[in-house]
Design a protein around this motif. Structure first.
Motif, PDB file in Angstrom:
ATOM      1  N   LEU A  63       0.959  -1.052  -0.346  1.00 47.76           N
ATOM      2  CA  LEU A  63      -0.167  -0.275   0.158  1.00 47.76           C
ATOM      3  C   LEU A  63       1.121   1.461  -0.277  1.00 47.76           C
ATOM      4  O   LEU A  63       2.080   1.603   0.700  1.00 47.76           O
ATOM      5  CB  LEU A  63      -0.768   0.067   1.895  1.00 47.76           C
ATOM      6  CG  LEU A  63      -2.128  -1.408   0.942  1.00 47.76           C
ATOM      7  CD1 LEU A  63      -2.567  -1.152   2.689  1.00 47.76           C
ATOM      8  CD2 LEU A  63      -2.517  -0.401   0.442  1.00 47.76           C
ATOM      9  N   PRO A  64       0.687   2.213  -0.626  1.00 49.28           N
ATOM     10  CA  PRO A  64       1.600   3.529  -0.509  1.00 49.28           C
ATOM     11  C   PRO A  64       0.527   4.380   0.757  1.00 49.28           C
ATOM     12  O   PRO A  64      -0.029   4.107   1.093  1.00 49.28           O
ATOM     13  CB  PRO A  64       0.490   4.460  -1.524  1.00 49.28           C
ATOM     14  CG  PRO A  64      -0.817   3.616  -1.819  1.00 49.28           C
ATOM     15  CD  PRO A  64      -0.474   2.665  -1.476  1.00 49.28           C
ATOM     16  N   PRO A 116       2.892  11.120   8.187  1.00 48.98           N
ATOM     17  CA  PRO A 116       3.231  11.381   6.852  1.00 48.98           C
ATOM     18  C   PRO A 116       1.878  10.937   5.094  1.00 48.98           C
ATOM     19  O   PRO A 116       1.819   9.836   5.795  1.00 48.98           O
ATOM     20  CB  PRO A 116       4.892  10.791   5.920  1.00 48.98           C
ATOM     21  CG  PRO A 116       4.818   9.534   6.441  1.00 48.98           C
ATOM     22  CD  PRO A 116       4.236  10.254   7.713  1.00 48.98           C
ATOM     23  N   PHE A 117       1.090  11.729   5.450  1.00 48.54           N
ATOM     24  CA  PHE A 117      -0.443  10.629   4.724  1.00 48.54           C
ATOM     25  C   PHE A 117      -0.101  10.572   3.759  1.00 48.54           C
ATOM     26  O   PHE A 117      -0.839   9.964   3.107  1.00 48.54           O
ATOM     27  CB  PHE A 117      -1.007  11.696   5.927  1.00 48.54           C
ATOM     28  CG  PHE A 117      -2.368  12.137   7.006  1.00 48.54           C
ATOM     29  CD1 PHE A 117      -2.822  11.567   7.246  1.00 48.54           C
ATOM     30  CD2 PHE A 117      -1.110  13.059   7.694  1.00 48.54           C
ATOM     31  CE1 PHE A 117      -2.938  11.407   8.764  1.00 48.54           C
ATOM     32  CE2 PHE A 117      -1.917  13.022   9.192  1.00 48.54           C
ATOM     33  CZ  PHE A 117      -2.717  12.246   9.559  1.00 48.54           C
ATOM     34  N   LYS A 118       0.650  11.903   3.582  1.00 48.45           N
ATOM     35  CA  LYS A 118       0.933  11.645   1.809  1.00 48.45           C
ATOM     36  C   LYS A 118       1.815  11.710   1.253  1.00 48.45           C
ATOM     37  O   LYS A 118       3.107  12.075   1.910  1.00 48.45           O
ATOM     38  CB  LYS A 118      -0.424  12.370  -0.046  1.00 48.45           C
ATOM     39  CG  LYS A 118       0.089  13.811   1.278  1.00 48.45           C
ATOM     40  CD  LYS A 118      -1.464  15.232   0.810  1.00 48.45           C
ATOM     41  CE  LYS A 118      -0.590  16.334   1.515  1.00 48.45           C
ATOM     42  NZ  LYS A 118      -1.149  15.801   2.849  1.00 48.45           N
ATOM     43  N   PRO A 122       4.702   4.323   9.009  1.00 52.23           N
ATOM     44  CA  PRO A 122       2.676   3.631   8.939  1.00 52.23           C
ATOM     45  C   PRO A 122       2.419   2.815   9.093  1.00 52.23           C
ATOM     46  O   PRO A 122       1.209   2.570   9.114  1.00 52.23           O
ATOM     47  CB  PRO A 122       2.934   3.383   7.053  1.00 52.23           C
ATOM     48  CG  PRO A 122       4.476   3.197   6.816  1.00 52.23           C
ATOM     49  CD  PRO A 122       5.447   4.053   8.503  1.00 52.23           C
ATOM     50  N   CYS A 123       3.106   1.809   9.559  1.00 48.74           N
ATOM     51  CA  CYS A 123       1.809   0.558  10.196  1.00 48.74           C
ATOM     52  C   CYS A 123       1.452   1.235  11.149  1.00 48.74           C
ATOM     53  O   CYS A 123      -0.084   0.509  11.434  1.00 48.74           O
ATOM     54  CB  CYS A 123       2.758  -0.443  10.254  1.00 48.74           C
ATOM     55  SG  CYS A 123       3.431  -0.373  12.358  1.00 48.74           S
ATOM     56  N   PHE A 124       1.512   2.019  12.143  1.00 53.05           N
ATOM     57  CA  PHE A 124       0.623   2.293  12.659  1.00 53.05           C
ATOM     58  C   PHE A 124      -0.356   3.171  12.313  1.00 53.05           C
ATOM     59  O   PHE A 124      -1.737   3.375  13.184  1.00 53.05           O
ATOM     60  CB  PHE A 124       1.545   3.473  14.253  1.00 53.05           C
ATOM     61  CG  PHE A 124       2.073   3.100  15.596  1.00 53.05           C
ATOM     62  CD1 PHE A 124       1.636   2.451  16.011  1.00 53.05           C
ATOM     63  CD2 PHE A 124       3.811   3.328  14.682  1.00 53.05           C
ATOM     64  CE1 PHE A 124       2.895   1.213  16.766  1.00 53.05           C
ATOM     65  CE2 PHE A 124       4.582   3.039  15.131  1.00 53.05           C
ATOM     66  CZ  PHE A 124       4.409   1.947  16.330  1.00 53.05           C
ATOM     67  N   LEU A 142      -9.696   0.108   3.634  1.00 52.32           N
ATOM     68  CA  LEU A 142      -7.816   1.410   3.399  1.00 52.32           C
ATOM     69  C   LEU A 142      -8.176   1.786   2.022  1.00 52.32           C
ATOM     70  O   LEU A 142      -7.239   2.912   1.911  1.00 52.32           O
ATOM     71  CB  LEU A 142      -6.538   0.233   3.846  1.00 52.32           C
ATOM     72  CG  LEU A 142      -6.445  -0.085   5.083  1.00 52.32           C
ATOM     73  CD1 LEU A 142      -5.408  -1.656   5.570  1.00 52.32           C
ATOM     74  CD2 LEU A 142      -6.716   1.020   6.748  1.00 52.32           C
ATOM     75  N   GLU A 143      -8.908   1.530   0.736  1.00 50.49           N
ATOM     76  CA  GLU A 143      -8.451   2.085  -0.338  1.00 50.49           C
ATOM     77  C   GLU A 143     -10.096   1.751  -0.698  1.00 50.49           C
ATOM     78  O   GLU A 143     -11.384   0.788  -0.939  1.00 50.49           O
ATOM     79  CB  GLU A 143      -7.968   0.861  -0.887  1.00 50.49           C
ATOM     80  CG  GLU A 143      -6.751   0.169  -0.998  1.00 50.49           C
ATOM     81  CD  GLU A 143      -6.203  -0.489  -1.801  1.00 50.49           C
ATOM     82  OE1 GLU A 143      -5.318  -0.108  -2.567  1.00 50.49           O
ATOM     83  OE2 GLU A 143      -6.504  -2.089  -2.005  1.00 50.49           O
TER      84      GLU A 143
END
Length: 343
Positions: free
Chosen positions: A87-88, A197-199, A240-242, A255-256
């Motif tokens: 996933l991004p 980092p959200f994006k 980002p796993c959190f 998530l998507e």
């Protein structure tokens, strides 16, 4: 000479009276203040902490919580061995490997860890400070400062609000739009500045700041600082796993998103609580929730002038009602402790 001595003798009782008066006034004020504020959050002994840990109340949440989780991205864990991310951002690293490699390798961002003084604690007590109006005139500052780890979010001020929010900050979670251009204005010198980092643009912003590259402002919901005076030695990048587990396990949101729906992501506040549950033995919260009043002019935060009417912003990417339900559930299960006194 005799007259002067007589006057001095007469002044002694008066001086003693004023000394006793001011001493008693100072003592009583501090005694009352401590009785009102210090008792709200007692210090935890090792025995009390072990008792809380033994209860393992978080296990019934089924959140994949790991009390030894590594919080921050680390170069050798992600780039010197095979690493595949499906996933991004904000839930994975797919497509962000090259910019992260440049940031973590070339600029040598910190040592990727928490301070040794915290890592070595037998019992870690955490408090996560929201920015809600409930903190105003709460007098929770002393209780907040008593925790080992104080987590704050975004650019919420501390100076001038110490009585209500304390003056201790262990780590501050932020993203570019919520960053303060000079973190030292509101934080301790050793406060960890944790980028969430959200994006992809968030990492690009950090790269541009660190390497003094041309700044880009398009793609942000508001322009981020073009100058960031934070201490590089205190900079961290949250794994980002959190965010992934906060969304999938705690909030149970997709998530998507399908059918071109606007994505819904965890807020920084609920993310900070999940992070604390993974790292700390005792987790407290304060300043969460929005005013129950339907008055659209009611202020949202303990600072500033933002009112309830601003909550109708159409591009909000958070499910705040869902997050409020989850916080209530965590509190009811005693996985977290709310410092606010409930009626």
């Amino acid at each position: 000479m005799l007259v002067l001595s007589a006057w001095c003798i007469r002044l002694v009782p008066v001086m003693l009276f004023f000394i006793c008066y001011y001493f008693s006034k100072f003592y009583l004020q501090n005694f009352i203040s401590c009785r009102l504020h210090c008792s709200k959050t007692p210090s935890f002994t090792k025995y009390q902490c072990n008792k809380i840990i033994a209860q393992k109340k978080w296990e019934s949440l089924n959140l994949n919580i790991n009390r030894n989780a590594r919080l921050f991205l680390k170069l050798k864990d992600f780039f010197w061995k095979k690493h595949l991310s499906l996933l991004p951002l904000p839930y994975g690293l797919k497509g962000s490997e090259s910019v992260l490699l440049k940031i973590l390798a070339n600029y040598r961002v910190a040592n990727y860890s928490m301070p040794t003084s915290i890592e070595s604690l037998d019992c870690r007590t955490c408090v996560v400070i929201g920015n809600g109006f409930a903190l105003k005139n709460s007098s929770l500052g002393t209780a907040i400062n008593r925790h080992d780890i104080v987590i704050r979010m975004n650019d919420a001020p501390v100076r001038g609000y110490e009585q209500d929010v304390g003056n201790k900050t262990t780590m501050r979670l932020f993203y570019p739009e919520s960053a303060s251009f000079n973190p030292d204005l509101q934080n301790d010198p050793d406060t960890l500045q944790v980028l969430v980092p959200f994006k992809q643009l968030d990492l690009d912003w950090l790269r541009q700041i660190l390497f003094n590259e041309k700044r880009m402002t398009t793609g942000f919901w508001k322009p981020p600082p073009q100058v960031w005076l934070g201490r590089i030695s205190q900079l961290r990048i949250l794994h980002p796993c959190f965010l992934h587990l906060t969304a999938s396990k705690l909030l149970q949101i997709p998530l998507e998103p399908k059918n071109q729906q606007n994505p819904v992501h965890p807020s920084t506040g609920i993310l900070a609580i999940f992070l604390a549950l993974n790292y700390c033995d005792v987790v407290s919260v304060a300043g969460f929730g929005y005013p129950a009043s339907q008055n659209q002019k009611h202020l949202i935060h303990y600072y500033g002038n933002q009112a309830m009417k601003s909550m109708s912003i159409k591009d909000s990417h958070h499910d705040l009602s869902r997050e409020a339900q989850i916080l209530k559930r965590l509190e009811d299960m005693e996985a977290i402790r709310n410092l606010h006194q409930h009626s």
